[in-house]
Design an enzyme around this catalytic site. Structure first.
Site, PDB file in Angstrom:
ATOM      1  N   LYS A  32       0.811  -1.216   0.000  1.00  0.00           N
ATOM      2  CA  LYS A  32       0.000   0.000   0.000  1.00  0.00           C
ATOM      3  C   LYS A  32       0.848   1.271   0.000  1.00  0.00           C
ATOM      4  O   LYS A  32       0.467   2.271  -0.614  1.00  0.00           O
ATOM      5  CB  LYS A  32      -0.955   0.010   1.193  1.00  0.00           C
ATOM      6  CG  LYS A  32      -0.294   0.194   2.545  1.00  0.00           C
ATOM      7  CD  LYS A  32      -1.323   0.248   3.651  1.00  0.00           C
ATOM      8  CE  LYS A  32      -0.674   0.390   5.010  1.00  0.00           C
ATOM      9  NZ  LYS A  32       0.023   1.666   5.181  1.00  0.00           N
ATOM     10  N   THR A  33       2.003   1.227   0.676  1.00  0.00           N
ATOM     11  CA  THR A  33       2.850   2.423   0.711  1.00  0.00           C
ATOM     12  C   THR A  33       3.356   2.763  -0.686  1.00  0.00           C
ATOM     13  O   THR A  33       3.427   3.932  -1.071  1.00  0.00           O
ATOM     14  CB  THR A  33       4.034   2.210   1.673  1.00  0.00           C
ATOM     15  OG1 THR A  33       3.531   1.870   2.967  1.00  0.00           O
ATOM     16  CG2 THR A  33       4.885   3.463   1.768  1.00  0.00           C
ATOM     17  N   ASP A 224      -3.619   7.595   4.997  1.00  0.00           N
ATOM     18  CA  ASP A 224      -3.067   6.254   5.223  1.00  0.00           C
ATOM     19  C   ASP A 224      -3.645   5.688   6.521  1.00  0.00           C
ATOM     20  O   ASP A 224      -4.043   6.443   7.411  1.00  0.00           O
ATOM     21  CB  ASP A 224      -1.546   6.352   5.319  1.00  0.00           C
ATOM     22  CG  ASP A 224      -0.874   4.985   5.266  1.00  0.00           C
ATOM     23  OD1 ASP A 224      -1.531   4.012   4.858  1.00  0.00           O
ATOM     24  OD2 ASP A 224       0.313   4.901   5.614  1.00  0.00           O
ATOM     25  N   GLU A 225      -3.692   4.356   6.636  1.00  0.00           N
ATOM     26  CA  GLU A 225      -4.197   3.673   7.839  1.00  0.00           C
ATOM     27  C   GLU A 225      -5.560   4.215   8.252  1.00  0.00           C
ATOM     28  O   GLU A 225      -5.811   4.529   9.420  1.00  0.00           O
ATOM     29  CB  GLU A 225      -3.188   3.829   8.997  1.00  0.00           C
ATOM     30  CG  GLU A 225      -1.786   3.339   8.695  1.00  0.00           C
ATOM     31  CD  GLU A 225      -1.671   1.816   8.625  1.00  0.00           C
ATOM     32  OE1 GLU A 225      -2.705   1.129   8.734  1.00  0.00           O
ATOM     33  OE2 GLU A 225      -0.541   1.320   8.450  1.00  0.00           O
ATOM     34  N   GLN A 255      -7.069  -4.865  10.225  1.00  0.00           N
ATOM     35  CA  GLN A 255      -5.977  -4.413  11.081  1.00  0.00           C
ATOM     36  C   GLN A 255      -6.386  -3.229  11.953  1.00  0.00           C
ATOM     37  O   GLN A 255      -5.537  -2.448  12.398  1.00  0.00           O
ATOM     38  CB  GLN A 255      -4.752  -4.057  10.234  1.00  0.00           C
ATOM     39  CG  GLN A 255      -4.186  -5.248   9.466  1.00  0.00           C
ATOM     40  CD  GLN A 255      -2.893  -4.923   8.757  1.00  0.00           C
ATOM     41  OE1 GLN A 255      -1.871  -4.646   9.368  1.00  0.00           O
ATOM     42  NE2 GLN A 255      -2.938  -4.958   7.422  1.00  0.00           N
ATOM     43  N   ARG A 608       2.779 -10.311  10.678  1.00  0.00           N
ATOM     44  CA  ARG A 608       4.105  -9.683  10.801  1.00  0.00           C
ATOM     45  C   ARG A 608       5.190 -10.633  10.296  1.00  0.00           C
ATOM     46  O   ARG A 608       6.321 -10.204  10.041  1.00  0.00           O
ATOM     47  CB  ARG A 608       4.421  -9.320  12.261  1.00  0.00           C
ATOM     48  CG  ARG A 608       3.504  -8.330  12.961  1.00  0.00           C
ATOM     49  CD  ARG A 608       3.239  -7.105  12.165  1.00  0.00           C
ATOM     50  NE  ARG A 608       2.018  -7.249  11.384  1.00  0.00           N
ATOM     51  CZ  ARG A 608       1.705  -6.508  10.328  1.00  0.00           C
ATOM     52  NH1 ARG A 608       2.539  -5.578   9.906  1.00  0.00           N
ATOM     53  NH2 ARG A 608       0.567  -6.695   9.670  1.00  0.00           N
TER      54      ARG A 608
END
Length: 759
Positions: A32-33, A224-225, A255, A608
């Site tokens: 996504k970044t 973002d997020e 998340q 993770r």
């Protein structure tokens, strides 16, 4: 445009689809970044959008810095003109320019958490309230929660439900404390972290000309997020983007794990309701983890009802099965995990930094740390005391802040007698009372103290005022470093620390020197235009705990809570403490929404891991000073059995079952169904099968437990009926030991337990 060729089809669509509302549902490890970075680069390079017209909001300075650096590699130095940063830093910038509309000075102070709690502590003392009941943490969290929901002190006092909750919790004065706290912050020309957003929303709501200016200046908004936003943040975004609706949000509902900070998952789940023309793009290819890890994570999160549908997949290797470690005790769990890390590193030529141990609560790190130390394995615990939270650093920063803003009450209280200059607490209280009684600022009283304090106290106060005035003159003609050095030296703090030759004293002196080094580095940055003390203090005030890199030796095993691990990735991950009432937490079992957030937290932990994932649980664990039998976590049963295998300790070492193969699948299928039976293994005696879950009646309402006594009959929404057999009121966290009819003995924290008293 070469960068477009490096993207998969959904990523490419996320970059090129720039007009109108857009939501990128980004699965874990889906890049996504990269999409956000290239989307911004595409707007500037191909669409001709001025960077000054683009706002990109993140949740950490680190994320913003990395994104800006990536964009700069594509488009060059123009990237520095973006409105990019955390919500707090970007809107602090807006408020610096517009705060006068709300009656604040442009150089308003930003209170950090400690400053806010210190002020609340003073208010409780002034109101002559019990500081064991009105604790700063409780007050701060209550006020923060209200601000995140856009409830000011006026609305709070007018809300019978909120006031009723406070009365039921034996804290009926919180509303008045909130009012006093807000007025004192305003009078001091100060905003706390929550005010930076609360006041931005107020600014846009009450001053439409200001909102209109920024609506036409900011033509593209990217977030973002997004799943971590609260109501206040969402309101600001909607207002800013309401003219053109060029708003792009990126997030993953799976998340969303920060409800305790005010994050509202409904923002992402219901985003389409507010934008009927919304373009939804799903980034479902995981580039981080093996197939087994990705599919195991999918099997867990599909158990949640509240979610946006997606199918995360990966083209990576199949990888090893997830290994399940069973330990007799929490100490043995630590030993098995440490041994596994040591052996995996040696066998596969890995670095210690490839490993992470994740846990639900900080207290779980003890056994892991002790075991790693015995093996001489280097490690770091993430989430320790921040550099900028150390006393000597906060003392210097308070001097710097008060030099710029003499209305700052928190800084005044911290430095007025530091180093000691004969000004006691009673004198300070007289000054504050005089300022309140006369409706004036504390600084005004300080400049003429004689009518309000004793004669002996007046002289050192006058010296203090003269010193601050001298420092203030320095700020008008010198940069941040020269000012800070002069203040550290002129205040006497540097000399006092230097003269303390103890180990602790030397350490504190070195810390202050390190702060001065940081300010010098700030000033020497050639690309930085504003080198003033005020600019440096704003940057420090907005630092987040994840933004500091203090570790001199990076090759260490990382230990951290799962909440701290969000956004990170490691080749090998160990998730420890997979037990009922620990993970999921006992405090998160009163509703489906809470349980589903815990399951999302487990999903975050699983994702993770890149190459290998280990899960561990203990049959017994010390809780509240007593050895308790533990039940394996229900989340272990959420994982499809085909992705698990049991690991065993043999002969004092660590050994696992054979590596993943088709011949192992029949074993795996029986594993999950047999997990709970493992608690019958020696040395723990067999336990009867779990009773059927208790369902409380529709009219169940928890009682106030302030007057709970031993022998009382109580009802719990999960455990049913029971009798209180022991109360522990020796610490602030009151506990009750209760013998439940069908669930046996449980020890519950009364601040969290929902009990209905029937006596």
């Amino acid at each position: 445009m070469d960068y477009i060729d490096t993207l998969n089809e959904p990523q490419r669509e996320g970059v090129l689809n720039t007009e109108g509302p857009c939501m990128l549902i980004a699965g874990a490890g889906s890049g996504k970044t990269r999409v956000l970075t290239y989307r911004i680069a595409h707007l500037i390079q191909s669409k001709g959008v001025d960077p000054f017209n683009i706002m990109a909001l993140t949740f950490t300075n680190k994320a913003a810095r990395e994104m800006r650096e990536r964009i700069e590699k594509v488009i060059g130095p123009e990237a520095r003109n973006l409105w990019m940063g955390t919500f707090h830093s970007v809107f602090a910038r807006v408020l610096r320019a517009e705060a006068h509309h709300l009656g604040y000075p442009s150089n308003f102070t930003i209170y950090d958490t400690d400053d806010s709690k210190s002020l609340l502590r003073s208010i409780v003392k002034e109101m002559q309230l019990d500081d064991n009941v009105y604790k700063p943490n409780v007050l701060y969290n209550r006020i923060s929660s209200a601000k995140n929901k856009l409830i000011g002190w006026q609305e709070y006092l007018a809300n019978p439900e909120l006031m009723g909750d406070d009365a039921a919790n034996m804290r009926p004065e919180i509303g008045k404390i909130y009012r006093t706290y807000s007025l004192r912050c305003f009078k001091s020309g100060a905003m706390d972290f929550d005010d930076l957003l609360f006041n931005t929303d107020k600014l846009f709501r009450e001053h439409l000309e200001v909102l209109n200016k920024y609506q036409h200046r900011i033509t593209y908004v990217l977030v973002d997020e997004f799943q971590d936003t609260n109501l206040c943040q969402y309101n600001i975004i909607r207002k800013l983007a309401s003219v053109r609706e060029n708003v792009c949000v990126v997030g993953d509902d799976a998340q969303s794990i920060y409800a305790f900070r005010g994050a509202d998952i409904s923002n992402i789940l219901n985003f389409e309701r507010d934008y009927p023309d919304l373009k939804i793009i799903k980034l479902e290819q995981n580039y981080r983890s093996t197939q087994n890890i990705v599919q195991a994570a999918n099997s867990v999160i599909k158990k949640n009802k509240a979610q946006l549908p997606k199918n995360v997949w990966t083209a990576n290797e199949e990888g090893n099965l997830i290994e399940l470690i069973k330990a007799v005790s929490d100490n043995e769990e630590g030993r098995l995990v440490a041994s596994s890390i040591f052996e995996e590193k040696m066998q596969h030529q890995l670095k210690f930094s490839d490993f992470a141990v994740l846990y639900r609560t900080n207290s779980q790190s003890r056994a892991i740390e002790e075991s790693l130390r015995r093996l001489n394995v280097k490690y770091k615990v993430v989430g320790g005391l921040s550099f900028y939270q150390r006393k000597e650093i906060k003392d210097i920063l308070a001097y710097l802040r008060y030099t710029l803003n003499q209305q700052d009450e928190a800084s005044f209280r911290r430095i007025i007698n530091l180093p000691k200059r004969g000004i006691g607490d009673s004198t300070v209280d007289k000054i504050v009372v005089a300022a309140n009684d006369h409706g004036t600022a504390i600084w005004d009283i300080l400049q003429n103290p004689s009518p309000f304090v004793g004669g002996r106290a007046a002289a050192p106060i006058e010296d203090f005022v003269a010193m601050i005035k001298r420092f203030r003159l320095e700020t008008e003609r010198k940069d941040a470093y020269d000012c800070a050095f002069e203040i550290a030296k002129g205040s006497g703090l540097l000399r006092e620390l230097y003269e303390d030759k103890t180990v602790e004293g030397l350490s504190r002196y070195e810390n202050v020197q390190e702060l001065l080094n940081a300010i010098k580095e700030f000033v020497d940055d050639k690309e930085r235009e504003d080198k003033s003390l005020g600019s440096f203090l704003q940057e420090v005030s907005l630092l987040t705990s994840n933004d500091e890199d203090k570790d001199k030796d990076p090759d260490k095993v990382t230990l951290m809570t799962i909440h701290m691990a969000k956004g990170l990735e490691f080749k090998y991950v160990y998730i420890v403490g997979m037990e009922e009432d620990l993970f999921p937490s006992q405090m998160m079992l009163s509703s489906r929404a809470e349980l589903e957030e815990e399951r999302r937290l487990f999903y975050v932990a699983i994702t993770r891991a890149e190459k290998r994932l280990f899960l561990s649980y203990a049959i017994t664990r010390y809780r509240f000073g007593r050895l308790k039998n533990c039940e394996p976590s229900r989340f272990l049963e959420d994982i499809d059995s085909g992705f698990l295998r049991m690991s065993n300790k043999v002969g004092g070492g660590y050994q696992s079952t054979p590596s993943h193969s088709s011949g192992n699948s029949s074993y795996a299928k029986t594993l999950v169904s047999g997990i709970k039976k493992t608690i019958t293994s020696k040395p723990v005696a067999p336990k009867p099968s779990a009773p059927a879950a208790y369902t409380p009646p529709a009219d169940f309402v928890p009682s106030n437990t302030a007057n709970l006594q031993e022998g009382m009959k109580v009802e719990h929404p999960k455990f049913g009926f029971g009798m209180v057999i022991q109360l522990d009121t020796s610490s602030p966290d009151r506990k009750a030991r209760i013998q439940f009819d069908n669930f046996g003995e449980k020890t519950l924290l009364l601040s969290f337990a929902k009990l209905k008293i029937h006596n």
